[in-house]
Design an enzyme around this catalytic site. Structure first.
Site, short mmCIF file in Angstrom:
data_model
loop_
_atom_site.label_atom_id
_atom_site.label_comp_id
_atom_site.label_asym_id
_atom_site.label_seq_id
_atom_site.Cartn_x
_atom_site.Cartn_y
_atom_site.Cartn_z
N GLY A 51 0.82 -1.21 0.00
CA GLY A 51 0.00 0.00 0.00
C GLY A 51 0.85 1.26 0.00
N GLN A 105 1.20 3.57 2.06
CA GLN A 105 1.89 3.80 3.34
C GLN A 105 2.40 2.49 3.93
OE1 GLN A 105 2.93 6.41 5.09
NE2 GLN A 105 2.24 7.87 3.55
N SER A 106 2.87 1.60 3.08
CA SER A 106 3.34 0.29 3.52
C SER A 106 4.57 0.40 4.42
CB SER A 106 3.68 -0.57 2.31
OG SER A 106 4.39 -1.72 2.68
N ASN A 107 4.45 -0.12 5.65
CA ASN A 107 5.60 -0.20 6.55
C ASN A 107 6.65 -1.17 6.00
OD1 ASN A 107 4.34 1.44 8.67
ND2 ASN A 107 3.00 -0.33 8.95
N CYS A 110 7.29 -1.87 2.84
CA CYS A 110 8.02 -1.27 1.74
C CYS A 110 9.07 -0.29 2.25
CB CYS A 110 7.06 -0.57 0.77
SG CYS A 110 6.07 -1.73 -0.22
#
Length: 417
Positions: free
Chosen positions: A106, A108-110, A112
């Site tokens: 997503g 706001q992927s943590n 990533c």
């Protein structure tokens, strides 16, 4: 059995690659990882979590996942449960001679963000496929929260709409980018959503050994009856539940899903377990649930949050409005927990899981009475920056300081102007 990969403090071990020996109770799993990178500042602490109004004789503890000790290295850059998975995945990428990493998630992927930082630490380029809304897919994604860290770390960001993501699928999307990079002469290594594959599962098998050792070193030898954790991609619950069932922990694992549904996650976790030749049924070792009630709380002060208003809300599950979307009740809960206990929950994973856990305790107090519960905080605090507009109206608590002009001047250390 002692592991050749052990650490009581990081020192100069950070970013080193070491041979890995599994816990004795997991040595029958296959395949076994050969090496692991030291990326996390471990072990993370376990401490009591004094949430108000727990069921009678219930003790709640919390295990922080890289959130408090070093904000510059852990809480802000390499934070949360994703790092445990990346320790194994990055070791495999380097062993395969990769020069770049591809992963997906997503906007706001943590995961990533953690992958982008870990890749750069290891001198690898990082390519991120980030899912966003159709209205924003052709615009600069900005510098809020995880995006700021990713872009500062030099990650190559590729935006995809939610509709395209749903139609094409994460596996195909990463493969398309992989084939493109290979044609350009690159050697990419693909990490799936959340780092959740059978290799990444070892991150939380190892976390169970860490908890075992912390209990053994503890003064009161606390025995946990239950472990509670958020479920977003499935790898954490697969490793945690398998480890708990095989080790001396033998705690019941309760996972609150923040997306999809329990059947999906049971089936997905089963695939990860089968990939390790675990020989167990996911439905026998982890209870995945959605909580179908919201409890409204009365009052305006944070301490009043715990005074229950008995009226029911419309039926929702633990994911609320949807993945990474929050109701005002959920954000009020995050704010009030912080004010009451000092523990900051993220709005996407642990915040929703804790909210669902508390609702379940209120709805089914007998189920939790007298239990010793370990709540695993999976990190993700940078996600709060994406919620500042929603939080602004509920945080408040500021005012201009009133100082009488007649107060005599007295300098402290440093003028700061």
């Amino acid at each position: 059995m002692a592991s050749s990969f052990s650490r009581s403090g990081m020192g100069f071990e950070f970013l080193t690659k070491k041979a890995y020996t599994p816990p004795s109770w997991a040595s029958h799993l296959h395949p076994l990882p050969s090496h692991v990178f030291s990326l996390g500042h471990l072990p993370t602490p376990i401490h009591r979590w004094n949430l108000p109004n727990l069921p009678t004789n219930t003790e709640l503890w919390i295990k922080a996942c890289i959130v408090a000790q070093r904000d510059d290295l852990s809480g802000m850059q390499l934070s949360g449960n994703k790092v445990r998975k990346l320790e194994f995945l990055m070791a495999d990428a380097v062993a395969q001679g990769a020069d770049s990493i591809i992963t997906i998630g997503g906007i706001q992927s943590n995961h990533c963000r953690a992958t982008a930082v870990a890749a750069k630490y290891l001198n690898l380029d990082c390519f991120l496929i980030l899912r966003t809304s159709n209205l924003l897919v052709d615009r600069d994604p900005g510098l809020t929260g995880n995006l700021l860290v990713e872009r500062l770390a030099g990650a190559h960001v590729h935006l995809i709409s939610k509709e395209e993501y749903s139609k094409i699928g994460s596996v195909t999307l990463t493969n398309v980018l992989k084939e493109k990079l290979i044609k350009e002469g690159r050697r990419p290594y693909v990490i799936p959503v959340g780092g959740s594959n059978s290799l990444g599962t070892w991150g939380y098998i190892e976390a169970v050994r860490e908890i075992e050792q912390q209990i053994q070193r503890g003064a009161d030898n606390t025995k946990f009856d239950d472990i509670v954790v958020a479920c977003g991609s499935g790898g954490t619950i697969a490793g945690l539940s398998l480890g708990s069932s095989l080790s001396t922990l033998k705690a019941n694992v309760h996972a609150f899903s923040v997306c999809d549904d329990p059947d999906y996650f049971h089936n997905f976790a089963q695939g990860l377990l089968d990939g390790l030749d675990a020989g167990v049924n996911s439905r026998d070792i982890v209870h995945i649930q959605n909580v179908s009630v919201l409890v409204f709380f009365s009052g305006e002060k944070s301490t009043d949050y715990w005074m229950i208003n008995s009226r029911r809300a419309n039926m929702r599950d633990a994911k609320g409005l949807g993945y990474a979307m929050n109701t005002s009740e959920e954000l009020n809960f995050v704010k009030d927990v912080a004010a009451a206990t000092g523990v900051i929950l993220d709005p996407v994973y642990s915040g929703k899981a804790a909210y669902a856990m508390v609702n379940d305790m209120l709805e089914n107090p007998k189920k939790w009475e007298g239990r010793k519960i370990l709540f695993v905080h999976t990190g993700g605090l940078l996600g709060l920056y994406d919620k500042v507009d929603q939080l602004a109206s509920i945080v408040g608590n500021w005012q201009r300081m009133d100082v009488n002009e007649s107060v005599p001047r007295q300098d402290g250390i440093g003028k700061m102007f």
